[in-house]
Design a protein around this motif. Structure first.
Motif, PDB file in Angstrom:
ATOM      1  N   ILE A  27       9.063   0.657 -13.868  1.00 53.40           N
ATOM      2  CA  ILE A  27       7.996   0.291 -12.929  1.00 53.40           C
ATOM      3  C   ILE A  27       6.643   0.654 -13.526  1.00 53.40           C
ATOM      4  N   ASP A  28       6.559   1.818 -14.160  1.00 50.75           N
ATOM      5  CA  ASP A  28       5.283   2.249 -14.745  1.00 50.75           C
ATOM      6  C   ASP A  28       4.803   1.272 -15.813  1.00 50.75           C
ATOM      7  N   SER A  31       3.888  -2.223 -14.220  1.00 48.88           N
ATOM      8  CA  SER A  31       2.660  -2.147 -13.431  1.00 48.88           C
ATOM      9  C   SER A  31       1.440  -2.037 -14.340  1.00 48.88           C
ATOM     10  N   SER A  37      -0.889  -0.777  -9.504  1.00 48.33           N
ATOM     11  CA  SER A  37      -0.365   0.594  -9.504  1.00 48.33           C
ATOM     12  C   SER A  37       1.167   0.580  -9.406  1.00 48.33           C
ATOM     13  N   PRO A  38       1.812   1.607  -9.969  1.00 45.87           N
ATOM     14  CA  PRO A  38       3.268   1.704  -9.842  1.00 45.87           C
ATOM     15  C   PRO A  38       3.721   1.771  -8.380  1.00 45.87           C
ATOM     16  N   SER A  39       2.944   2.444  -7.535  1.00 45.00           N
ATOM     17  CA  SER A  39       3.344   2.539  -6.127  1.00 45.00           C
ATOM     18  C   SER A  39       3.275   1.166  -5.451  1.00 45.00           C
ATOM     19  N   PHE A  40       2.257   0.353  -5.797  1.00 41.64           N
ATOM     20  CA  PHE A  40       2.175  -0.985  -5.214  1.00 41.64           C
ATOM     21  C   PHE A  40       3.333  -1.848  -5.701  1.00 41.64           C
ATOM     22  N   GLY A  42       6.214  -0.820  -6.535  1.00 40.60           N
ATOM     23  CA  GLY A  42       7.383  -0.331  -5.802  1.00 40.60           C
ATOM     24  C   GLY A  42       7.474  -0.933  -4.413  1.00 40.60           C
ATOM     25  N   THR A  43       6.330  -1.024  -3.719  1.00 38.30           N
ATOM     26  CA  THR A  43       6.348  -1.624  -2.376  1.00 38.30           C
ATOM     27  C   THR A  43       6.667  -3.117  -2.446  1.00 38.30           C
ATOM     28  N   ARG A  46      10.416  -3.483  -2.951  1.00 38.07           N
ATOM     29  CA  ARG A  46      11.158  -3.174  -1.726  1.00 38.07           C
ATOM     30  C   ARG A  46      10.874  -4.178  -0.611  1.00 38.07           C
ATOM     31  N   GLU A  48       8.039  -4.503   0.982  1.00 40.84           N
ATOM     32  CA  GLU A  48       7.208  -3.878   2.008  1.00 40.84           C
ATOM     33  C   GLU A  48       5.769  -4.382   1.994  1.00 40.84           C
ATOM     34  N   SER A  49       5.385  -5.108   0.937  1.00 38.25           N
ATOM     35  CA  SER A  49       4.022  -5.632   0.817  1.00 38.25           C
ATOM     36  C   SER A  49       4.081  -7.074   0.356  1.00 38.25           C
TER      37      SER A  49
END
Length: 123
Positions: A27-28, A31, A37-40, A42-43, A46, A48-49
């Protein structure tokens, strides 16, 4: 968000994750190559976004797959290889490599280049 929209986003996210893993990218790394971003990411994976067309196309270009393969889960259609994109991927991977990984890569490239005739491959 409507239920079908959530389900579609989850479906797209699963396809992004599968394509990323098939390329052995974290993911890192993905991204960073895409510029999110890695967190985005990830969402997104999943479901979620939602994502913009620009982000979808950047992910597809980076992974070398068509948007159809992500949206519709069709067999991935390889995208044309762009040398500048390949160089960007290599530079990102090299910039994130440890000293040991870099040493291994130098040895590997020397070994490989000594055994392959690139004239036959059209390169």
């Amino acid at each position: 968000m409507k239920r079908e929209t959530k389900e579609h986003l989850k479906y797209i996210g699963e396809n992004i994750r599968a394509a990323r893993k098939s390329k052995n990218l974290t993911i890192d790394t993905l991204s960073e190559l895409v510029g999110i971003s890695p967190s985005f990411l990830g969402t997104l994976e999943r479901g979620e976004s939602s994502l913009s067309v620009e982000t979808l196309m950047s992910i597809c270009r980076t992974l070398g797959v068509s948007s159809d393969s992500i949206i519709l889960n069709q067999d991935p259609t390889p995208m044309p290889v762009v040398v500048a994109d390949m160089k960007d991927v290599i530079m990102t991977l090299l910039n994130n490599a440890t000293e040991g990984e870099l040493s291994f890569l130098v040895d590997y490239v020397k070994f490989y280049r000594g055994r392959v005739d690139f004239k036959d491959s059209g390169s």
